[in-house]
Design a protein around this motif. Structure first.
Motif, PDB file in Angstrom:
ATOM      1  N   GLN A  30       0.731  -1.131   0.338  1.00  0.00           N
ATOM      2  CA  GLN A  30      -0.002  -0.128   0.049  1.00  0.00           C
ATOM      3  C   GLN A  30       0.710   1.288  -0.526  1.00  0.00           C
ATOM      4  O   GLN A  30       1.830   1.709   0.687  1.00  0.00           O
ATOM      5  N   THR A  31       0.320   2.662  -0.662  1.00  0.00           N
ATOM      6  CA  THR A  31       0.874   3.786  -0.307  1.00  0.00           C
ATOM      7  C   THR A  31      -0.409   4.588  -0.399  1.00  0.00           C
ATOM      8  O   THR A  31      -1.229   4.912  -0.947  1.00  0.00           O
ATOM      9  N   SER A  32      -0.908   4.828   1.000  1.00  0.00           N
ATOM     10  CA  SER A  32      -1.270   5.243   1.622  1.00  0.00           C
ATOM     11  C   SER A  32      -1.421   6.950   1.656  1.00  0.00           C
ATOM     12  O   SER A  32      -0.802   7.221   0.837  1.00  0.00           O
ATOM     13  N   ALA A  33      -2.808   7.456   1.373  1.00  0.00           N
ATOM     14  CA  ALA A  33      -3.379   8.259   1.535  1.00  0.00           C
ATOM     15  C   ALA A  33      -2.144   9.017   2.567  1.00  0.00           C
ATOM     16  O   ALA A  33      -1.949  10.229   2.227  1.00  0.00           O
ATOM     17  N   THR A  34      -2.238   8.890   3.663  1.00  0.00           N
ATOM     18  CA  THR A  34      -2.267   9.637   4.738  1.00  0.00           C
ATOM     19  C   THR A  34      -0.496   9.617   4.293  1.00  0.00           C
ATOM     20  O   THR A  34       0.468  10.663   4.764  1.00  0.00           O
ATOM     21  N   SER A  35       0.472   8.939   4.100  1.00  0.00           N
ATOM     22  CA  SER A  35       1.750   8.799   3.777  1.00  0.00           C
ATOM     23  C   SER A  35       2.229   9.576   2.615  1.00  0.00           C
ATOM     24  O   SER A  35       3.164  10.235   2.585  1.00  0.00           O
ATOM     25  N   VAL A  36       0.950   9.441   1.129  1.00  0.00           N
ATOM     26  CA  VAL A  36       1.548  10.858   0.263  1.00  0.00           C
ATOM     27  C   VAL A  36       1.095  12.042   0.846  1.00  0.00           C
ATOM     28  O   VAL A  36       2.233  12.530   0.377  1.00  0.00           O
ATOM     29  N   CYS A  40       3.545  15.417   0.627  1.00  0.00           N
ATOM     30  CA  CYS A  40       3.521  16.693   0.547  1.00  0.00           C
ATOM     31  C   CYS A  40       3.614  18.138   1.407  1.00  0.00           C
ATOM     32  O   CYS A  40       4.046  18.856   1.150  1.00  0.00           O
ATOM     33  N   LYS A  41       2.412  17.416   2.835  1.00  0.00           N
ATOM     34  CA  LYS A  41       3.853  18.785   3.662  1.00  0.00           C
ATOM     35  C   LYS A  41       4.935  18.862   3.879  1.00  0.00           C
ATOM     36  O   LYS A  41       5.601  20.179   4.189  1.00  0.00           O
ATOM     37  N   ARG A  42       5.847  18.227   3.266  1.00  0.00           N
ATOM     38  CA  ARG A  42       7.314  18.221   3.860  1.00  0.00           C
ATOM     39  C   ARG A  42       7.948  18.798   2.353  1.00  0.00           C
ATOM     40  O   ARG A  42       9.295  19.258   2.280  1.00  0.00           O
ATOM     41  N   ARG A  43       7.219  19.015   1.925  1.00  0.00           N
ATOM     42  CA  ARG A  43       7.615  19.273   0.300  1.00  0.00           C
ATOM     43  C   ARG A  43       8.395  17.986  -0.550  1.00  0.00           C
ATOM     44  O   ARG A  43       9.425  18.559  -0.999  1.00  0.00           O
ATOM     45  N   ALA A  44       8.191  17.322  -0.086  1.00  0.00           N
ATOM     46  CA  ALA A  44       9.713  16.269  -0.296  1.00  0.00           C
ATOM     47  C   ALA A  44       8.762  15.511  -1.461  1.00  0.00           C
ATOM     48  O   ALA A  44       7.956  14.974  -1.356  1.00  0.00           O
ATOM     49  N   LYS A  58      -3.174  18.796  -5.005  1.00  0.00           N
ATOM     50  CA  LYS A  58      -3.319  17.486  -5.499  1.00  0.00           C
ATOM     51  C   LYS A  58      -3.729  17.934  -4.359  1.00  0.00           C
ATOM     52  O   LYS A  58      -4.599  15.563  -3.953  1.00  0.00           O
ATOM     53  N   LEU A  59      -3.395  17.481  -2.555  1.00  0.00           N
ATOM     54  CA  LEU A  59      -3.108  17.237  -1.529  1.00  0.00           C
ATOM     55  C   LEU A  59      -4.674  17.327  -0.785  1.00  0.00           C
ATOM     56  O   LEU A  59      -5.476  16.814  -0.667  1.00  0.00           O
ATOM     57  N   ARG A  60      -5.179  18.434  -1.516  1.00  0.00           N
ATOM     58  CA  ARG A  60      -6.840  18.600  -0.834  1.00  0.00           C
ATOM     59  C   ARG A  60      -7.048  17.822  -1.906  1.00  0.00           C
ATOM     60  O   ARG A  60      -8.649  17.325  -1.153  1.00  0.00           O
ATOM     61  N   LYS A  61      -6.775  17.334  -3.135  1.00  0.00           N
ATOM     62  CA  LYS A  61      -8.097  16.009  -3.768  1.00  0.00           C
ATOM     63  C   LYS A  61      -7.622  14.927  -2.575  1.00  0.00           C
ATOM     64  O   LYS A  61      -9.077  13.843  -2.811  1.00  0.00           O
ATOM     65  N   LEU A  62      -7.112  14.826  -2.119  1.00  0.00           N
ATOM     66  CA  LEU A  62      -6.761  13.675  -1.572  1.00  0.00           C
ATOM     67  C   LEU A  62      -7.407  13.784  -0.435  1.00  0.00           C
ATOM     68  O   LEU A  62      -7.839  12.405  -0.340  1.00  0.00           O
ATOM     69  N   VAL A  63      -6.976  14.734   0.722  1.00  0.00           N
ATOM     70  CA  VAL A  63      -7.727  15.108   1.730  1.00  0.00           C
ATOM     71  C   VAL A  63      -9.090  14.972   1.401  1.00  0.00           C
ATOM     72  O   VAL A  63     -10.348  14.853   2.828  1.00  0.00           O
ATOM     73  N   GLY A  64      -9.584  16.005   1.044  1.00  0.00           N
ATOM     74  CA  GLY A  64     -11.290  16.720   0.477  1.00  0.00           C
ATOM     75  C   GLY A  64     -11.624  17.861   1.781  1.00  0.00           C
ATOM     76  O   GLY A  64     -10.544  17.882   1.950  1.00  0.00           O
ATOM     77  N   ASN A  65     -12.890  17.778   2.208  1.00  0.00           N
ATOM     78  CA  ASN A  65     -13.688  18.382   3.913  1.00  0.00           C
ATOM     79  C   ASN A  65     -12.716  18.008   5.183  1.00  0.00           C
ATOM     80  O   ASN A  65     -12.978  17.422   5.090  1.00  0.00           O
ATOM     81  N   ASP A  66     -12.870  19.113   5.009  1.00  0.00           N
ATOM     82  CA  ASP A  66     -12.726  19.778   6.852  1.00  0.00           C
ATOM     83  C   ASP A  66     -13.168  18.508   7.388  1.00  0.00           C
ATOM     84  O   ASP A  66     -14.428  19.184   7.385  1.00  0.00           O
ATOM     85  N   GLU A  67     -13.428  17.438   8.470  1.00  0.00           N
ATOM     86  CA  GLU A  67     -14.197  16.771   9.281  1.00  0.00           C
ATOM     87  C   GLU A  67     -14.210  17.615  10.659  1.00  0.00           C
ATOM     88  O   GLU A  67     -12.780  16.649  11.173  1.00  0.00           O
ATOM     89  N   VAL A  68     -14.860  17.622  11.362  1.00  0.00           N
ATOM     90  CA  VAL A  68     -14.234  18.222  12.419  1.00  0.00           C
ATOM     91  C   VAL A  68     -15.195  17.029  13.851  1.00  0.00           C
ATOM     92  O   VAL A  68     -14.514  16.854  14.953  1.00  0.00           O
ATOM     93  N   ASP A  69     -16.380  16.508  12.920  1.00  0.00           N
ATOM     94  CA  ASP A  69     -17.311  15.727  13.820  1.00  0.00           C
ATOM     95  C   ASP A  69     -16.820  14.107  13.862  1.00  0.00           C
ATOM     96  O   ASP A  69     -18.012  13.524  14.376  1.00  0.00           O
ATOM     97  N   TYR A  70     -16.574  13.990  12.619  1.00  0.00           N
ATOM     98  CA  TYR A  70     -16.091  12.563  12.976  1.00  0.00           C
ATOM     99  C   TYR A  70     -14.463  12.339  12.572  1.00  0.00           C
ATOM    100  O   TYR A  70     -13.870  12.619  12.302  1.00  0.00           O
ATOM    101  N   MET A  71     -14.676  10.873  12.366  1.00  0.00           N
ATOM    102  CA  MET A  71     -13.216  10.409  12.303  1.00  0.00           C
ATOM    103  C   MET A  71     -13.762   9.018  11.226  1.00  0.00           C
ATOM    104  O   MET A  71     -14.434   8.183  11.477  1.00  0.00           O
ATOM    105  N   TYR A  72     -13.168   7.923  10.332  1.00  0.00           N
ATOM    106  CA  TYR A  72     -12.737   7.094  10.001  1.00  0.00           C
ATOM    107  C   TYR A  72     -12.055   5.988  10.293  1.00  0.00           C
ATOM    108  O   TYR A  72     -11.374   6.743   9.584  1.00  0.00           O
TER     109      TYR A  72
END
Length: 197
Positions: A30-36, A40-44, A58-72
């Motif tokens: 796997q190449t998980s969304a979090t590792s990618v 990006c965050k480190r600009r590496a 591209k990072l925004r497309k990967l993360v989507g909308n901010d969600e404060v009420d749920y985790m998945y």
């Protein structure tokens, strides 16, 4: 949670419940969304390649909308010996539904590809463009091609690809499902009232 996701930490837990499926072999590759996202965050340069350097869009497309009420949270249903042996276990947790959907879409696709290799069949032998088990897009998961898909399309893809393992009676495999968990917490004032009562 969002900070943890962008920092690339390994799972924690969630369910606007939907089905998805996958295999153990897929997990190791796997190449998980979090590792990618962390790359990006480190600009590496992430494992995805140089295209992820300075990639806020591209990072925004990967993360989507901010969600404060749920985790998945993703749960893995695994079976062997034609489902004589079955187990369900918690897997990764994500800060947004989109991240979780991309993950199970990837994992379901990897699981089906593993079964194809074991059975000597081709993708189109199992996945059709029409009918009740139609798959759209009807192809193995690839990150660049799936980043622009809306959440509903990712959800349906993950479910359809995962269902192919059941429809074609794969003797072993894994299915990943998403659960949304509300992050309701007790406030300090409420706790004080409880403790003082």
């Amino acid at each position: 949670l969002k900070a943890r996701a962008l920092a690339g930490e390994a799972p924690r837990t969630p369910q606007h419940s939907r089905d998805g499926m996958v295999s153990d072999e897929g997990v190791s590759a796997q190449t998980s969304a979090t590792s990618v996202a962390a790359g990006c965050k480190r600009r590496a340069v992430s494992p995805a390649g140089a295209g992820w350097v300075g990639c806020e869009a591209k990072l925004r497309k990967l993360v989507g909308n901010d969600e404060v009420d749920y985790m998945y949270e993703c749960h893995r249903f695994a079976w062997t010996a034609r489902r004589l042996n079955c187990s369900t276990s918690p897997d990764r947790k994500f800060a947004s539904r989109r991240m979780a959907l991309l993950y199970i879409a990837k994992m379901n696709s990897a699981s089906l590809q593993t079964y194809l290799q074991e059975s000597g069949k081709q993708w189109r032998d199992l996945c059709k463009d029409t009918g009740i088990h139609a798959v759209h897009p009807n192809k193995p998961f690839d990150l660049e091609g799936f980043l622009d898909l809306p959440d509903d399309a990712l959800d349906k893809y993950a479910s359809a690809v995962g269902s192919a393992l059941t429809v074609h009676k794969a003797p072993q495999g894994s299915i990943y499902r998403i659960t949304a968990i509300a992050l309701a917490t007790t406030e300090v004032n409420e706790l004080v009232r409880i403790l003082e009562a």
